[in-house]
Design a protein around this motif. Sequence first.
Motif, PDB file in Angstrom:
ATOM      1  N   ALA A  38       0.670  -1.295   0.088  1.00 31.44           N
ATOM      2  CA  ALA A  38      -0.003   0.024   0.005  1.00 31.44           C
ATOM      3  C   ALA A  38       0.826   1.113  -0.042  1.00 31.44           C
ATOM      4  N   GLU A  40       0.421   5.852   0.999  1.00 32.90           N
ATOM      5  CA  GLU A  40      -0.351   6.817   2.063  1.00 32.90           C
ATOM      6  C   GLU A  40      -1.758   6.938   1.363  1.00 32.90           C
ATOM      7  N   ALA A  41      -1.911   6.812   0.307  1.00 35.23           N
ATOM      8  CA  ALA A  41      -3.209   6.951  -0.546  1.00 35.23           C
ATOM      9  C   ALA A  41      -4.224   5.898  -0.188  1.00 35.23           C
ATOM     10  N   THR A  42      -3.790   4.872   0.027  1.00 37.32           N
ATOM     11  CA  THR A  42      -4.450   3.592   0.246  1.00 37.32           C
ATOM     12  C   THR A  42      -5.627   3.660   1.327  1.00 37.32           C
ATOM     13  N   ARG A  43      -6.795   3.450   1.211  1.00 36.98           N
ATOM     14  CA  ARG A  43      -7.925   3.839   2.332  1.00 36.98           C
ATOM     15  C   ARG A  43      -7.455   2.641   3.282  1.00 36.98           C
ATOM     16  N   PRO A  44      -8.056   2.881   4.474  1.00 41.80           N
ATOM     17  CA  PRO A  44      -8.163   1.767   5.546  1.00 41.80           C
ATOM     18  C   PRO A  44      -9.034   0.442   4.877  1.00 41.80           C
ATOM     19  N   THR A  45     -10.219   0.871   4.490  1.00 39.90           N
ATOM     20  CA  THR A  45     -10.877  -0.623   4.111  1.00 39.90           C
ATOM     21  C   THR A  45     -10.202  -1.313   3.051  1.00 39.90           C
ATOM     22  N   THR A  46      -9.342  -0.476   2.158  1.00 41.70           N
ATOM     23  CA  THR A  46      -8.652  -1.348   0.988  1.00 41.70           C
ATOM     24  C   THR A  46      -7.506  -1.938   1.728  1.00 41.70           C
ATOM     25  N   ARG A  47      -6.883  -1.637   2.595  1.00 37.93           N
ATOM     26  CA  ARG A  47      -5.938  -2.107   3.451  1.00 37.93           C
ATOM     27  C   ARG A  47      -6.346  -3.336   4.054  1.00 37.93           C
ATOM     28  N   LYS A  49      -8.860  -5.373   3.200  1.00 41.62           N
ATOM     29  CA  LYS A  49      -9.211  -6.373   2.227  1.00 41.62           C
ATOM     30  C   LYS A  49      -7.699  -6.855   1.779  1.00 41.62           C
TER      31      LYS A  49
END
Length: 446
Positions: A38, A40-47, A49
């Motif tokens: 990931a 810095e722009a990766t959203r918590p929900t994507t992390r 997943k």
Amino acid sequence: MPGHKPRRKEGAKYLTLNFSIASEDARAFCDHVVARIANEATRPTTRAKLVNVVAATTPSLLRAFSEGLWTYRATVKAQFSGERIGFRMFEQWREAMKGLHLIEHEPGGVRMIEDPWEEGGPAIVTEGIASHFRPTQGLVDLATSFGITAANLESHFKVEMPRTLVFLRDSSKTVKGKKTKGQRRPPPDTPEAKRCEYEVRAINDYLANIDIGGQLFHGFYRLFNQADTASFNWNKGGRLYTVDPASYQNRPKAERLAMTLDGQPVCEIDVSASYLTIYHGLIARDYRHLIPAEMRHIIFDATEDPYSLPGFERAVVKAWVSISLGRGELVERWSKQISKSFLEEHGKPIGEIHKAKDVRDAVLGRHPLLGLLNSLPISWADLMFHESEAIMRAMRELRERDIPSLPMHDCLIVPQGDEDIATAILKQSYLDICNIVPMIKREALR
């Protein structure tokens, strides 16, 4: 990939996606990998997943690597329907892991083969070759630094039962001489679908608590066929398949018989000539009015081997009957693919042993009702459905007696010591569902 020719990897293991985190070390490992994937722009929900994808894929990758093998998996979008891991997240994981040199990836594709059931050959069939994956030494070393190895995977990851328990598959299609499998999809939200899901879930929940020696239990799903036909009413196909194609269902009999159930050696209870037996049972119950009057007195003798014909090799007779029932019409001559398959399995050219027409005449002399196959509304999917219903009923009754059983299409694997009651229950199930008592063979390692 231009110029890429897809090919199978010898001994490749299926890349299952139904593992989840079971230890703090596994959590730390997955978080570490995702931190590298990931940004810095990766959203918590994507992390979150992506953590699930790393947890889902790592056990299969490490186990196969320890055996010097690749893993394989179809990566088209439809193959992720009903999975715990979505198609887009898997793609994102794949590309990121390749970029970090943590996995190797060989794309799949399509190749052409002859249709094994086509008498007129050379009809061409498109056969999909799955994508192949394996971890690099870097990923293996990284996992080891967190205390995770192929030898202790069960301490760090646990198997989750499949979310989608029932699938529908459409009929195969032939376009310009090319035949492809029908699309597989989850079922609609209907009472019948929920009933089928309930039955499969009950099987999975029970067997999840049984020690199946020699392998992990990944759960079953049930697959119905010809779902796009007008006659489909949850009555075509319906077999139970394991989520992991490398499970006991696709292993040699010697390996299956070497398994244990809750520490007990097993016995395989096999229905002899299951489709042929069911065919005759259905004729007697459902299609007697379609039989010529002079043939209505014929009774199928299920107490003797139906493939045993004087002067003919049993393997050839069995092949002829199986292919005829599978195609829905009598085999008149051996196709190239039939000859090739028989040679590979038995080491002898089938055409040099017996002519197809000679086998046909001998079989019809023993089983004359099979001569009506072309005119009766009984397909392989109908035979498979009745077989699967009988197997599932037997499993349910055994489960109610706290006797574990594993389905193997037309047979059940049960603990030694329970084979007598399992045989009686399976016979009664065939009588109730298929209107006939089959011949049963039993085999075990001694």
